[in-house]
Write a protein that holds these residues in place. Structure first.
Motif, PDB file in Angstrom:
ATOM      1  N   PHE A  68       0.849  -1.186   0.000  1.00 48.94           N
ATOM      2  CA  PHE A  68       0.000   0.000   0.000  1.00 48.94           C
ATOM      3  C   PHE A  68       0.889   1.241   0.000  1.00 48.94           C
ATOM      4  N   VAL A  69       0.533   2.239  -0.834  1.00 45.64           N
ATOM      5  CA  VAL A  69       1.327   3.460  -0.959  1.00 45.64           C
ATOM      6  C   VAL A  69       0.429   4.677  -0.788  1.00 45.64           C
ATOM      7  N   ASP A  70       0.880   5.633   0.031  1.00 47.97           N
ATOM      8  CA  ASP A  70       0.165   6.874   0.308  1.00 47.97           C
ATOM      9  C   ASP A  70       1.124   8.032   0.026  1.00 47.97           C
ATOM     10  N   HIS A  71       0.715   8.995  -0.789  1.00 49.11           N
ATOM     11  CA  HIS A  71       1.606  10.110  -1.134  1.00 49.11           C
ATOM     12  C   HIS A  71       0.851  11.436  -1.062  1.00 49.11           C
ATOM     13  N   GLY A  72       1.418  12.404  -0.337  1.00 51.23           N
ATOM     14  CA  GLY A  72       0.800  13.712  -0.234  1.00 51.23           C
ATOM     15  C   GLY A  72       1.134  14.568  -1.438  1.00 51.23           C
ATOM     16  N   LEU A  73       0.174  14.729  -2.352  1.00 53.39           N
ATOM     17  CA  LEU A  73       0.412  15.510  -3.562  1.00 53.39           C
ATOM     18  C   LEU A  73       0.295  17.002  -3.279  1.00 53.39           C
ATOM     19  N   THR A  74      -0.715  17.376  -2.515  1.00 57.14           N
ATOM     20  CA  THR A  74      -0.899  18.767  -2.098  1.00 57.14           C
ATOM     21  C   THR A  74      -1.282  18.766  -0.622  1.00 57.14           C
ATOM     22  N   HIS A  76      -4.128  19.241   0.551  1.00 56.38           N
ATOM     23  CA  HIS A  76      -5.445  18.626   0.731  1.00 56.38           C
ATOM     24  C   HIS A  76      -5.584  17.253   0.056  1.00 56.38           C
ATOM     25  N   LEU A  77      -4.795  16.955  -0.972  1.00 59.48           N
ATOM     26  CA  LEU A  77      -4.969  15.737  -1.762  1.00 59.48           C
ATOM     27  C   LEU A  77      -3.878  14.721  -1.461  1.00 59.48           C
ATOM     28  N   THR A  78      -4.302  13.531  -1.033  1.00 59.88           N
ATOM     29  CA  THR A  78      -3.405  12.405  -0.806  1.00 59.88           C
ATOM     30  C   THR A  78      -3.736  11.302  -1.807  1.00 59.88           C
ATOM     31  N   LEU A  79      -2.758  10.881  -2.594  1.00 56.65           N
ATOM     32  CA  LEU A  79      -2.945   9.813  -3.569  1.00 56.65           C
ATOM     33  C   LEU A  79      -2.616   8.467  -2.938  1.00 56.65           C
ATOM     34  N   THR A  80      -3.361   7.421  -3.337  1.00 57.53           N
ATOM     35  CA  THR A  80      -3.147   6.087  -2.795  1.00 57.53           C
ATOM     36  C   THR A  80      -3.078   5.058  -3.910  1.00 57.53           C
ATOM     37  N   ALA A  81      -2.359   3.973  -3.657  1.00 49.52           N
ATOM     38  CA  ALA A  81      -2.294   2.844  -4.590  1.00 49.52           C
ATOM     39  C   ALA A  81      -2.033   1.578  -3.783  1.00 49.52           C
ATOM     40  N   LYS A  82      -2.538   0.467  -4.280  1.00 50.90           N
ATOM     41  CA  LYS A  82      -2.375  -0.797  -3.566  1.00 50.90           C
ATOM     42  C   LYS A  82      -2.328  -1.958  -4.565  1.00 50.90           C
ATOM     43  N   VAL A  83      -1.381  -2.858  -4.344  1.00 45.68           N
ATOM     44  CA  VAL A  83      -1.263  -4.084  -5.144  1.00 45.68           C
ATOM     45  C   VAL A  83      -1.572  -5.264  -4.232  1.00 45.68           C
ATOM     46  N   ASN A  84      -2.485  -6.136  -4.651  1.00 44.13           N
ATOM     47  CA  ASN A  84      -2.921  -7.269  -3.836  1.00 44.13           C
ATOM     48  C   ASN A  84      -2.575  -8.598  -4.500  1.00 44.13           C
ATOM     49  N   TYR A  85      -1.853  -9.448  -3.776  1.00 36.69           N
ATOM     50  CA  TYR A  85      -1.598 -10.825  -4.199  1.00 36.69           C
ATOM     51  C   TYR A  85      -2.318 -11.763  -3.245  1.00 36.69           C
ATOM     52  N   ARG A  86      -2.873 -12.821  -3.798  1.00 38.92           N
ATOM     53  CA  ARG A  86      -3.541 -13.822  -2.958  1.00 38.92           C
ATOM     54  C   ARG A  86      -3.108 -15.218  -3.360  1.00 38.92           C
ATOM     55  N   ASP A  87      -2.912 -16.028  -2.370  1.00 37.42           N
ATOM     56  CA  ASP A  87      -2.613 -17.447  -2.564  1.00 37.42           C
ATOM     57  C   ASP A  87      -3.553 -18.203  -1.636  1.00 37.42           C
TER      58      ASP A  87
END
Length: 260
Positions: A68-74, A76-87
């Motif tokens: 999971f990644v959280d980045h403060g762009l401004t 007020h705006l925080t961008l997020t991204a997440k990669v999910n693997y399942r086994d």
């Protein structure tokens, strides 16, 4: 590919700009945090449509891995991204691979020293593994999450504490839509330690096969390391405390947090 090899691959990603599972508080402009989480879990029983834990499950095992990644762009705006693997292996199916990729953000509407309120949206797609414990198949598709966040800082027995509340409408392309409510209580006994008690609850809209309902509880401790305390290790236990048409999962939670 073995789950431990995937873990090693994702650990390499920590050298890239990357932030904790999204809470109400925004990242400061230009700051980034990354969290790698590994959750091995099992279930030998499941909740039936009446909410009773009466269903016997055979060979139900899972290994969930996420970045999971959280980045403060401004401000007020925080961008997020997440990669999910399942086994996972159940009595009906077996899967190992990319489950989904999520991308989105949250906009802070109000923030004071004690309170924060934000709205967010996330798009989830790609992958073929199930995206929820109750999923019977792996249809993929594009899902959307619309979420409201509220957080408050306060003192508990003289120690720093916080509460984070989230309410979401999760729209799924091939499965029933969901309502979700997440709650976190965190207490910081010292600058290096934090204890968190969490509840992740929700239910689906009624579909042809019925509906799913769940309440997962999690208790964990977080230890910060380093002179600047930019690295943290989280250890916890999660279980399905109640539900309908869902497995009664017991899982260990191991997370590595890194701030940049």
């Amino acid at each position: 590919m073995k789950i431990w090899l995937r873990l090693a691959m994702l650990a390499v990603c920590l050298v890239l700009p990357s932030v904790a599972q999204a809470g109400a508080w925004p990242q400061m402009k230009g700051d980034t945090q990354a969290i790698i989480t590994y959750e091995p879990g099992t279930a030998d029983q499941g909740f039936d449509a009446s909410g009773d834990k009466t269903i016997a499950l055979d060979k139900w095992k899972q290994n969930n891995l996420s970045l999971f990644v959280d980045h403060g762009l401004t401000e007020h705006l925080t961008l997020t991204a997440k990669v999910n693997y399942r086994d996972y292996t159940t009595g009906l199916e077996r899967f190992s691979g990319l489950s989904s990729i999520e991308a989105g953000g949250r906009w802070t509407l109000k923030r004071t020293d004690e309170f924060v309120f934000a709205l967010g949206a996330t798009v989830e797609g790609f992958g073929k593994g199930r995206r929820a414990d109750y999923d019977q198949t792996s249809k993929g598709g594009t899902d959307y999450d619309l979420r409201a966040y509220a957080g408050r800082n306060f003192k508990l027995l003289g120690k720093d504490a916080f509460v984070d509340l989230q309410a979401a409408r999760h729209l799924r392309q091939y499965e029933a839509n969901e309502w979700r409510v997440d709650a976190t209580l965190g207490v910081k006994p010292s600058s290096k330690w934090m204890v968190m008690a969490q509840v992740f609850a929700g239910r689906t809209d009624k579909a042809a096969w019925g509906y799913a309902q769940w309440a997962n509880t999690e208790l964990s401790v977080v230890r910060r390391f380093g002179s600047q305390q930019k690295t943290s290790l989280q250890l916890g236990l999660r279980q399905t405390a109640a539900g309908r048409n869902v497995p009664a999962v017991q899982a260990v939670v191991v997370s590595l947090w890194k701030s940049f």
